[in-house]
Write an enzyme that holds these catalytic residues in place. Structure first.
Site, mmCIF file in Angstrom:
data_model
loop_
_atom_site.group_PDB
_atom_site.id
_atom_site.type_symbol
_atom_site.label_atom_id
_atom_site.label_comp_id
_atom_site.label_asym_id
_atom_site.label_seq_id
_atom_site.Cartn_x
_atom_site.Cartn_y
_atom_site.Cartn_z
ATOM 1 N N GLU A 12 0.671 -1.201 -0.071
ATOM 2 C CA GLU A 12 0.056 0.064 -0.069
ATOM 3 C C GLU A 12 0.808 1.165 0.061
ATOM 4 O O GLU A 12 0.564 2.292 0.751
ATOM 5 C CB GLU A 12 -1.149 0.165 1.270
ATOM 6 N N GLY A 14 1.822 2.597 -3.199
ATOM 7 C CA GLY A 14 1.787 2.854 -4.549
ATOM 8 C C GLY A 14 2.501 2.375 -5.527
ATOM 9 O O GLY A 14 2.500 2.817 -6.756
ATOM 10 N N LYS A 37 2.434 -9.089 -13.251
ATOM 11 C CA LYS A 37 2.619 -9.142 -11.882
ATOM 12 C C LYS A 37 2.793 -10.651 -11.582
ATOM 13 O O LYS A 37 1.775 -11.044 -11.765
ATOM 14 C CB LYS A 37 1.567 -8.289 -11.385
ATOM 15 N N ASP A 50 -5.112 -4.797 -8.986
ATOM 16 C CA ASP A 50 -3.969 -4.121 -9.574
ATOM 17 C C ASP A 50 -3.890 -4.736 -11.051
ATOM 18 O O ASP A 50 -3.305 -3.763 -11.775
ATOM 19 C CB ASP A 50 -2.702 -5.010 -8.676
ATOM 20 N N GLU A 111 5.254 -5.301 -12.050
ATOM 21 C CA GLU A 111 5.349 -4.933 -10.661
ATOM 22 C C GLU A 111 5.322 -5.996 -9.803
ATOM 23 O O GLU A 111 4.777 -7.021 -10.029
ATOM 24 C CB GLU A 111 3.729 -4.337 -10.411
#
Length: 236
Positions: A12, A14, A37, A50, A111
């Site tokens: 959390e 960003g 991801k 996400d 990510e």
């Protein structure tokens, strides 16, 4: 591979927003962007996931499976979420999926999950996956009190694995930063030896309002750029 690996100082902080802005900026330059991801957790929570945000930001038409091979309901560390689902994350599958994504694009924006030291599977950390990809790392971090320690530890963890850190992004960066936030930014640049950018609070439903990032990908394997080039710089 060509692209960037976006990690964070924790959860959390960003990461997904930073990765989404990078993906959108690259796509706006006319590049075909693959987003990836390794695992998504918290599917049971309301709101856009996400991988859905990454897909929308990049303009990709790739499936959930192609973007995030492992997806679980509990908002937990991926190794635990997989265990609760009676599953196990297999590192070779992750690497194959990431390579397939990159092969069909100009650039890969990957990510991570949580921070670099989060286990994807027993004995296999997010950092291990980042090292296998060999992409320059961008670190998302909050701008407030406590970020110096968390961010410098993340830089240490990355560099201990011979990962190149291209940039730290402090987010959400306020329009009028206070003395602590401004000092944090200067201190991280000085002690971390890395460029530090600020990304403001975004309206995630309106990508057209997002700031543009001038991203120079070129050859982005670790060590391939000239000294002092971060690979990504905030546009004026």
């Amino acid at each position: 591979m060509r692209g960037f690996f976006v990690t964070g100082t924790g959860t959390e902080v960003g990461k997904t927003v930073v990765a989404a802005v990078i993906a959108r900026s690259l796509a706006a330059e006319g590049r075909k962007v693959a987003v990836f991801k390794p695992a998504v957790t918290g599917l049971s929570e309301p709101g856009e996931t996400d991988h859905e945000l990454l897909r929308r930001a990049s303009g990709s038409a790739r499936s959930d499976e192609q973007i995030a091979p492992y997806r679980y309901d509990p908002p937990a560390s991926p190794h635990l979420a997989a265990e609760l689902a009676g599953d196990r994350i297999e590192p070779p599958r992750l690497l194959r999926a990431a390579r397939r994504a990159e092969a069909d694009a100009d650039v890969l924006v990957c990510e991570g999950v949580g921070g670099l030291m989060v286990p994807l599977a027993p004995g296999y950390l997010v950092r291990d996956f980042a090292r296998e990809l060999g992409l320059p790392v961008i670190v998302a971090a909050p701008p407030d009190l406590g970020t110096i320690n968390h961010t410098l530890l993340t830089l240490e963890a990355a560099r201990a694995a011979a990962l190149e850190v291209a940039l730290v992004v402090l987010t959400p960066w306020p329009q009028d930063p206070d003395s602590i936030q401004s000092s944090n930014r200067r201190t991280l640049e000085s002690l971390g030896g890395v460029p530090v950018a600020g990304l403001p609070m975004l309206d995630l439903k309106d990508p057209d309002s997002w700031p543009q990032l001038d991203v120079a990908v070129g050859q982005t394997a670790a060590g391939s750029r000239e000294p002092g080039q971060s690979g990504i710089q905030p546009s004026a």
